[in-house]
Scaffold this active site. Sequence first.
Site, mmCIF file in Angstrom:
data_model
loop_
_atom_site.group_PDB
_atom_site.id
_atom_site.type_symbol
_atom_site.label_atom_id
_atom_site.label_comp_id
_atom_site.label_asym_id
_atom_site.label_seq_id
_atom_site.Cartn_x
_atom_site.Cartn_y
_atom_site.Cartn_z
ATOM 1 N N LEU A 68 9.194 8.575 -7.052
ATOM 2 C CA LEU A 68 8.053 8.914 -6.583
ATOM 3 C C LEU A 68 7.031 8.914 -7.947
ATOM 4 C CD1 LEU A 68 8.243 11.643 -4.138
ATOM 5 C CD2 LEU A 68 8.061 9.153 -3.789
ATOM 6 N N ARG A 84 19.280 5.476 -10.219
ATOM 7 C CA ARG A 84 18.063 6.262 -10.279
ATOM 8 C C ARG A 84 18.219 7.876 -9.942
ATOM 9 N NH1 ARG A 84 14.938 8.390 -6.766
ATOM 10 N NH2 ARG A 84 15.689 7.260 -4.769
ATOM 11 N N GLY A 143 0.856 -1.193 -0.067
ATOM 12 C CA GLY A 143 -0.103 0.048 0.009
ATOM 13 C C GLY A 143 0.899 1.212 -0.037
ATOM 14 N N LEU A 163 3.075 4.170 -2.757
ATOM 15 C CA LEU A 163 2.385 4.941 -3.721
ATOM 16 C C LEU A 163 1.906 4.228 -5.127
ATOM 17 C CD1 LEU A 163 5.154 7.856 -4.167
ATOM 18 C CD2 LEU A 163 2.703 7.920 -3.340
ATOM 19 N N ARG A 200 26.612 12.164 -6.429
ATOM 20 C CA ARG A 200 26.358 11.227 -5.583
ATOM 21 C C ARG A 200 27.276 9.774 -5.594
ATOM 22 N NH1 ARG A 200 19.974 10.432 -4.848
ATOM 23 N NH2 ARG A 200 19.353 12.484 -4.018
ATOM 24 N N HIS A 230 19.907 2.698 -0.376
ATOM 25 C CA HIS A 230 18.788 3.666 -0.351
ATOM 26 C C HIS A 230 17.756 3.258 -1.388
ATOM 27 C CE1 HIS A 230 16.682 7.296 -0.310
ATOM 28 N NE2 HIS A 230 17.214 7.791 -1.387
ATOM 29 N N GLY A 261 1.036 0.862 -5.156
ATOM 30 C CA GLY A 261 -0.045 0.123 -4.725
ATOM 31 C C GLY A 261 -1.353 0.812 -4.455
#
Lengths: 266, 282, 663
Positions: free
Chosen positions: C420, C414, C11, C13, C298, C366, C15
């Site tokens: 998101l 990523r 549950g 984002l 990064r 991460h 799902g």
Amino acid sequence: MSESFFVKHDFLLRRLHSLSGLVPVGAYMVVHLLANASILNGVDAFQNVVYVIHSLGNALWIVEWVFIFIPILFHAALGFVFMFQARHNTQRYPYVSNFRYRLQRITGMIAFVFILWHVLHLNGLIHAEWFRATIADGLGIAQFRPYNAASTAAEALQSPWVVGLYALGLLACVYHFANGLWTMGITWGVWITPRAQAWASRVCMGLGGLVAAIGLCALIGFWRVDIERARERELEMYRQRVADGSILENPHKLSRPVEAGEPRSH
Amino acid sequence: MITDAYGSTIQSFRVRVLRQDCPGASPYWQSFDVEYESDMNVISVLQRIAAKPRTRDGRETTPIAWDCGCLEEVCGACTMVINGRVRQSCSALVDKLLAEHPQEIVLEPMSKFPVVRDLMVDRGRVFRALQKVKAWVPVDGYFDLGPGPRQSRAQQEVAYPLSECMSCGCCLEACPQYTKVEVPRATNETDESYQQRLHGTYDQSFIGAHAISQAMLFNAHPVGRWNAGERLEALTAPGGVQVCGNAQNCVAVCPKNIPLTTSIAQAGRAVTLHKLRQLFGW
Amino acid sequence: MSKQRVVVVGGGLAGLACTMKLCELGIPVDLISLVPVKRSHSVCAQGGINSCNDLTRQAGDSEWKHFDDTVYGGDFLQHQPPVKEMCFWAPRVIDLMDRLGVTFNRTLEGNIDRRRFGGTLYKRTAFAGATTGQQLLYALDEQVRRWESDGRVAKYEYWDFLGPVVDEGGVCRGAVAQNLASMEIRAFPADAVVIASGGPGLIFGRSTMSMMCNGSAASRCYQAGASYGNAEFIQVHPTAIPGADKLRLMSESARGEGGRVWVPRTPQDPRAPRQIPEAERYYFLEARYPKYGNLVPRDIATREIFDICVNEGLSVEADRLCVYLDLTHIPKTELDRKLGGILDIYRKFQGVEPSEVPMKIFPAVHYSMGGLWAAYDRSADGGLIPGSPLNHQTSIPNLYAIGECDYHYHGANRLGANSLLSCIFSGLFVAPGIHSRLGSLSGGTASDQNQSLYAAAVQYHREQHSALLQRPANGDNPYQIHRELGDVMTKAATVVRRNDQLATAYEQVCSLRVRAQQCGLSDSGNWTNQNVVFTKALLDMFPLAQAIVRGALQRDECRGAHFKPDFSFPGIAASEPMERRREAEAWCDRFEANNARWLKSTIATYGGEHPRLSYEDVDTSLIPPRPRLYGLVGAEIIEQVWNERQQLGGRERKMAQPAAVTS
């Protein structure tokens, strides 16, 4: 009243409870304390205020019940119901507002007991002569006589215990009123932001302080009354008023020694 | 580093936990000695106990059941009563707890919700309250219908703090007006009928500060305000905003500093006007 | 149609987006989640969500450029059609979230405000304070709650997905799950099962992920026959706050605002950091990358911090690896104004004031770019065919994977604020495909199936469960084994990977797996037994851990987050122009040869004791691969040579310039 009645009308009952605390109960209390404070201007002033109140005659009885006793009983009864739903936790959450919340409920209880006692002690609730003769005098209740207002009140308030309990009861009532006024403003949505609530709190507490001061001054005022001289002066006023026809003769509203010892003059 | 009363570094500390095996069972206390490490929080204490579940008196026991998720204080899962105060256990640092209360750390489950086991409680009522106040924007659907309504910065700045509510239940635990509702399941009761009975009971009980605040959040939304009346009806139903007794503990314990009492007062004003409008047909 | 149901597992984002979209299409959903859905890991996302928007468009941005940045950032390892579709949908995803009431920060005129994020030159990122993920999740949670009120969704929160129900024909017919309170095990017949269970951070012991991110749902599908793609691609964030329980993210804006990274030159200098004079501090990022200093990208920051602690032994603390991230030279008022929110996290969890004492930070696992293999249906224009039942279907028919637990979109690395987007997009996009699948089921609907199929599945899991409970209690402690697994994985399979270490790690993981299979439970009860639930999850970590390590071991190259120094390409050393040119030519040759060998997705299939690995070609038909040159010595000449080759090759290329990856 079944539980479902309370559940069904929860909102209405709580809002009526909130409202009845201010009008008429709170408002009456302020008027009452202001009236009492007139004793500071002397026996005459106080007696005159009482004459004004009693000029209502038989309607006074209705006013007392409709605007004072029933609202107080309503406010108190619901208050007790709501109070027992609270789970106090000031030990775990010792915040000022939490103490105020708890104190509101404690003072509510004290106020109720005090008012009950106070009404019996001075007013007597039932004004029939038979009640006074058979029960009240024996119990030492219903001591107030409207046409001997200052002297009977002062007489009832001579014992330091009584004065102390009156002071306690008075402070409980005033706190309950002032804090209740503040929370009422939140409940009804008058003051909303924390800033507004903080200001409202100061104003309500200030008002409470003022009302408490007035009440306590009146208490001191009664305590300092010269009872003998007051009684003489009250009798004088009574006779004068009866003579000029502004009141009807009513020995029931006079203190007993007068009835028994003094000849009636017309 | 934490030192004891004599200034020497402590090796271990005591943790006292109020345990309960299952709903309806009687709770009991158990104490554990936990080896001190730097940078511990209550979560890591419970993890250490789980890895070696032995009480102070040397008895083997079961690991303590507890709830946790993000460990960053944004999910709300690990809420419990720590040294008498409700908070998230992830942000409860052992050094600070021992500095305030050197003898021991006391852990209890939240007292306003039915215990599932040990420190796990059933907070279903928290989410049920959100259903009751219809805490959502009633959009037409999820097809592409262009952007949402424009909103001012001021609107966003009011809404954002309210929408940070993570339904952790701290406000409810600290609220003296919010009382525990436990509905034991009857034997031979189906899932559906139990659920119905449970929700029926929840719906009569106080919704709590979080739900009032969410109702205000959506009543202020440019589209959400169109069904504000439905939310106000929910707020005046049994268990609505009127139950609030203004102890204001909610705002004091809220880990997200949500202005809950402001929302409550706003709700108070909104329902006052709503009811007057209804009464007088304004 | 009305009898058909879909099970959604997870549950977060993805799902929730999928659930609400299915409901809108009239399909009832059983939503299974380990935690109340509002507490899903998506709440942890801070930064924002990317989309091309009106403002960036006028500065030259386009959906295509967003697509290009994503593919380039991911080192070309992702299939391009799904990425293209996602980037072209992105503006509409933001519009939808805006309509759902997400409290995006606003401009003075009331539009959604945007910030710039790593890997792009445009201000594409919409954000809601420092809690964008939380705000997006709550908006979806609210919509699902609305459907729940209508009876369209049945939530099963605190339920553990134990596995898909797969019939003899290899088709998914539902799921089996267990109630975490009552321990009841039951089947959920369904015509499609959607896995949206997030990442497997717990395999690494401590990570920035939440405690329920154990990868068990994905692993259980993998063990049931679903393929798993690019397992070895794990993103490690350079700056996290080490904690005894979890590694909490420290946003890179701390460095953006002037934070300096250093270690004492004396290993484990016992002095308080501010007592150490400048001369005795080693500002290694500034020393090694004079041009970029503390703001190197990064992956480089991550590698350097790792190197200084592991290889140079200069960690601030002896028993815990960390370096200083120092903000104490910046006035406190300025810090509070610009970094208030993130510094609060440090204060809250470390109990230390970062404006007075340098923060201690270390890289942390991460995000998993890899995940369950999923199909896609390519359209003629290089996007996806909307409503195709193939999109996001795993190798098991009717079993779908979306969100972090599928392997699409992010390739080898990523970009910030893309996760998101991929979660919400894949959730929304998969639903119409499932809708068409439900209308064209082969072999009947779930209700047509023989009930013995479900009974047998439930029986199997019940037996597994009781077998675990009946283990002798004196075996190894599962929590201890988990700690060891985390240590092995973190040491060998994160920032810097060496074949010898990976080979050893693989052996260690295998032997830990054997130990785990014989571990003992300290709780044999059958009410809210977290011990047994954890043990099950632990057992299911091993197949994925093996796939990660084996995948990393076999992949002899550097790509995105996967860094093997033994196979890295050095920059151009020569200074003489002809020689430089020659070296650049050789560099490009090598680059092309490497792509021919390794520009492939690793596909793992479950083989019991060991994973079976194969390699799948990547669809790079839209944007041809090009070198990532950021920070490389001699980047200019390599770029020049590469561009000349492309022009000579006469290839159609939409994006000529390799864009710089800024962070």
